[in-house]
Write an enzyme that holds these catalytic residues in place. Structure first.
Site, short mmCIF file in Angstrom:
data_model
loop_
_atom_site.label_atom_id
_atom_site.label_comp_id
_atom_site.label_asym_id
_atom_site.label_seq_id
_atom_site.Cartn_x
_atom_site.Cartn_y
_atom_site.Cartn_z
N PHE A 1 36.93 67.27 16.61
CA PHE A 1 37.07 68.10 15.28
C PHE A 1 36.27 67.00 14.36
O PHE A 1 36.01 65.81 14.71
CB PHE A 1 38.62 68.01 14.67
N ARG B 1 40.26 65.46 3.34
CA ARG B 1 41.29 65.66 4.62
C ARG B 1 40.53 65.86 5.81
O ARG B 1 39.47 66.62 5.80
CB ARG B 1 41.97 66.70 4.33
N HIS C 1 35.74 74.02 2.92
CA HIS C 1 35.58 74.14 4.45
C HIS C 1 34.13 74.68 4.52
O HIS C 1 33.48 75.57 3.89
CB HIS C 1 36.35 75.35 5.19
N GLN D 1 39.29 70.70 -1.14
CA GLN D 1 38.46 70.86 0.21
C GLN D 1 37.53 72.10 0.23
O GLN D 1 38.30 73.34 0.24
CB GLN D 1 39.23 70.51 1.41
N LEU E 1 38.18 82.30 7.19
CA LEU E 1 37.70 81.22 7.92
C LEU E 1 37.32 81.34 9.24
O LEU E 1 37.81 82.18 10.09
CB LEU E 1 38.82 80.23 7.85
N GLU F 1 36.57 75.34 12.30
CA GLU F 1 35.86 73.93 12.81
C GLU F 1 35.85 73.92 14.36
O GLU F 1 34.76 73.30 14.68
CB GLU F 1 36.54 72.92 12.03
N ARG G 1 34.15 67.38 6.38
CA ARG G 1 34.13 68.75 5.85
C ARG G 1 33.43 68.58 4.49
O ARG G 1 32.50 69.42 4.15
CB ARG G 1 35.33 69.58 5.59
N HIS H 1 39.29 76.07 0.84
CA HIS H 1 40.27 75.94 1.96
C HIS H 1 41.46 75.08 1.69
O HIS H 1 42.50 75.70 2.28
CB HIS H 1 39.39 75.28 2.91
#
Ligand code: FAD
Length: 571
Positions: free
Chosen positions: A117, A383, A233, A231, A243, A246, A280, A348
């Site tokens: 990730f 994050r 994304h 955030q 979405l 990721e 991100r 996100h």
């Protein structure tokens, strides 16, 4: 009015709320735990999580590395004591979840499989194909049903915290089905109400994510922390904002511009060899820059770049990313096995939220918070993907333990005074129902709010537009006081709920805009074109936004540093 009494009241039935309820119920079989949720718990946003949950599981990994990755990902704004506690509890929490029935994907040898990730040094994201949220929430929900001492209030909307003698001792909740108010008392309250992405127009967030818990705490005098950090994304579907996880990049997907180039490899965006597995904030900025350099594709919903999975092959896509295949086909008519998916950055997650300490406690005695609505903070200015679900478990459980302790040592308070507050709240909301004398439409204010927030607090921010945003949101707040509602029915009056949510959204948005405009540096997800570098000398602190009738008043809180010294964030 109906009045009920419990030991603690948990507001929210998502990952954090259910985990908190299980912890409290299991450790205290004689205690009564209220679980209040505005939707049936399985419809909480947690259910839509796709990619996975992070915790150290492999031999080539360790807690130190997970801690460092998280601190660096946070652009050194995360609190290192909370992060250390988080990484240490994470593997235990995921093992528990597995015991409760979460069907994690496996390796050939039967061990739990992990995937790469963004911003993580090694593969540490546990997954269940690309439907982790669905499986995680089911496991939690089913397990919670074993406990007779969890009393559920499904489809109850909490609109006020009840505070007596400086202690939070319950909530006033609207039973959406009947339209009647209910006083739900407890010697401690835990907010697990999730984020507020809906203040932005283009978001992965479900309709119910309106920042309610943040607004409840804020109005009760509890500061909201680090609200400027939102955030984006990198990979949302144009048009809907749905979405595309990721995990697509974790499994080896590439991002391409209109020249067919893997631009994260071709151009220097600071993600180095991490390429598509950069964090991100950086990848979202790279996409915007590609588009601004004329290397995007034009589409009916604005410009985009492509996410190319074609080289992964059908077998891998079907076994690891079946949901992505379905989403791409259904919502943009693209078959990812054969053609790239159009994507662009999308709002996100909110790094900021209700200020809590490492135990989930807020400044208001008796009030706790956990999950996305809280800001502990492990996420700081950015994050890392897959840390959030684990955060819900780790801090949901911790908040429950501490709230139960508080509850055991506290008194019931003045029931008559608490009920009187709930009566007053019921009358206020009743007055709003079918309020035809107002002049403002809910939909118009929501649209304006969305437009303002996107232009003021997007991927790139400028002082001018942020300052404009501050003034514009303040005006919207005063207009919310004059809403016009058409529906005066009691049963399932969704217009009334939408009005209450709008008031919450506007208040949360105002703290966001004011916090953003004040931070004259670039850090993590807050990228300011007028101040392009991080400025630790002046801004290495948490922003605290306190409620004030004229608009949020700002304060500061020290960041808990530790063994990881702030350094330039490069990958
Ligand atoms: C599409 C998507 C995919 C994601 N994928 C991942 C991932 O793979 N990995 C990861 O780590 N994170 C992921 N995230 C982030 C993560 O899922 C969320 O941050 C997390 O699930 C939030 O959980 P929560 O328990 O805090 O809140 P939620 O799950 O949002 O639950 C909030 C609860 O509060 C209740 N509530 C809210 N307001 C009120 C009110 N006024 N009165 C009563 N009840 C109320 C709601 O009914 C609900 O039960 C994803 C997020 C999205 C949007």
């Amino acid at each position: 009015m109906d009045v009920s009494r419990h030991d603690i009241v948990i507001v929210g039935g998502g990952g954090a709320g259910l985990r908190a309820a299980i912890e409290a119920a299991q450790n205290n079989p004689d205690a009564s735990i209220a679980l209040v949720s505005k939707v049936y718990p399985m419809r909480s946003h947690t259910v839509s999580a796709e990619g996975g949950a992070a915790a150290v599981a492999r031999d080539d990994d360790n807690l130190e590395l997970h801690g460092y990755d998280t601190v660096k990902g946070s652009d050194f704004l995360g609190d290192q004591d909370s992060i250390q506690y988080f990484v240490q509890e994470a593997p235990k929490e995921l093992a528990l979840l597995e015991n409760w029935g979460c069907p994690f994907s496996r390796n050939e040898d039967g061990t739990v499989a992990t995937r790469a990730f963004g911003g993580m040094t090694t593969k540490r994201t546990w997954y269940a194909a690309d439907k982790i949220g669905f499986h995680m929430l089911h496991a939690l929900f089913q397990h919670s049903m074993r406990f007779k001492n969890i009393v559920r209030y499904d489809e109850y909307f909490v609109s006020k915290l009840l505070v007596d003698d400086g202690v939070c001792r319950g909530v006033a909740a609207l039973d959406i089905r009947t339209g009647e108010y209910h006083t739900i008392l407890g010697r401690a309250v835990i907010l697990t109400t999730g984020g507020g992405g809906k203040i932005f127009p283009f978001t992965t967030n479900g309709t119910i994510k309106t920042g309610d818990g943040m607004a409840l705490a804020y109005r009760a005098g509890v500061p909201l922390k680090d609200m400027e950090f939102v955030q984006y994304h990198p990979t949302g579907l144009p048009g809907t904002g749905i979405l595309i996880t990721e995990a697509t990049r974790g499994e080896g997907g590439f991002l391409r511009n209109n020249q067919g180039e893997r631009f994260l490899v071709e151009y220097d965006y600071g993600v180095g060899t991490k390429a598509e597995l950069g964090p991100r904030d950086m990848i979202s900025r790279a996409i915007v820059q590609e588009i601004e350099a004329g290397r995007g594709f034009k589409g009916p919903y604005g410009e985009y770049v492509q996410l190319d999975l074609t080289h992964l092959g059908e077998d891998k896509i079907d076994s690891r990313l079946p949901f992505v295949r379905l989403l791409a086909k259904t919502y943009v008519g693209v078959a990812p096995v054969y053609e790239p998916i159009p994507i662009r950055p999308v709002v996100h997650y909110m790094m900021g939220g209700v200020d809590t300490d490492i135990n989930g406690a807020t400044e208001l005695p008796g009030l706790y918070a956990a999950g996305e609505t809280a800001c502990v903070s492990i996420n700081g200015a950015n994050r890392l993907g897959s840390n959030s679900l684990t955060e819900c478990l780790v801090f949901g459980a911790a908040a429950a333990r501490h709230a139960m302790d508080f509850s055991a040592g506290s008194s019931d308070g003045n029931e008559a005074a608490l009920t009187a507050q709930a009566e007053e709240e019921a009358a206020r909301v009743d007055d709003l129902r079918g309020r035809k004398k107002g002049g403002e439409k809910i939909s118009a204010i929501r649209r304006e709010l969305n437009t303002v927030m996107e232009s003021a607090c997007g991927v790139y921010r400028e002082q001018g537009s942020m300052q404009h945003g501050v003034g514009a949101v303040a005006q919207l707040r005063s207009r919310v006081a004059d809403l016009r509602l058409e529906d005066d029915s009691k049963v399932f009056n969704t217009e009334l709920i939408t009005a209450l949510e709008l008031a919450n959204m506007v208040e949360v948005a105002e703290t966001l805009a004011v916090s953003a405009a004040h931070r004259k540096e670039s850090r993590g997800a807050h990228t300011c074109k007028d101040f392009t570098t991080r400025n630790d000398d002046e801004y290495l602190y948490h922003t605290m936004a306190y409620h004030n009738p004229a608009g949020p008043r700002l304060g500061k809180k020290d960041v808990v540093l530790g063994k990881w010294e702030p350094e330039e964030r490069k990958y």
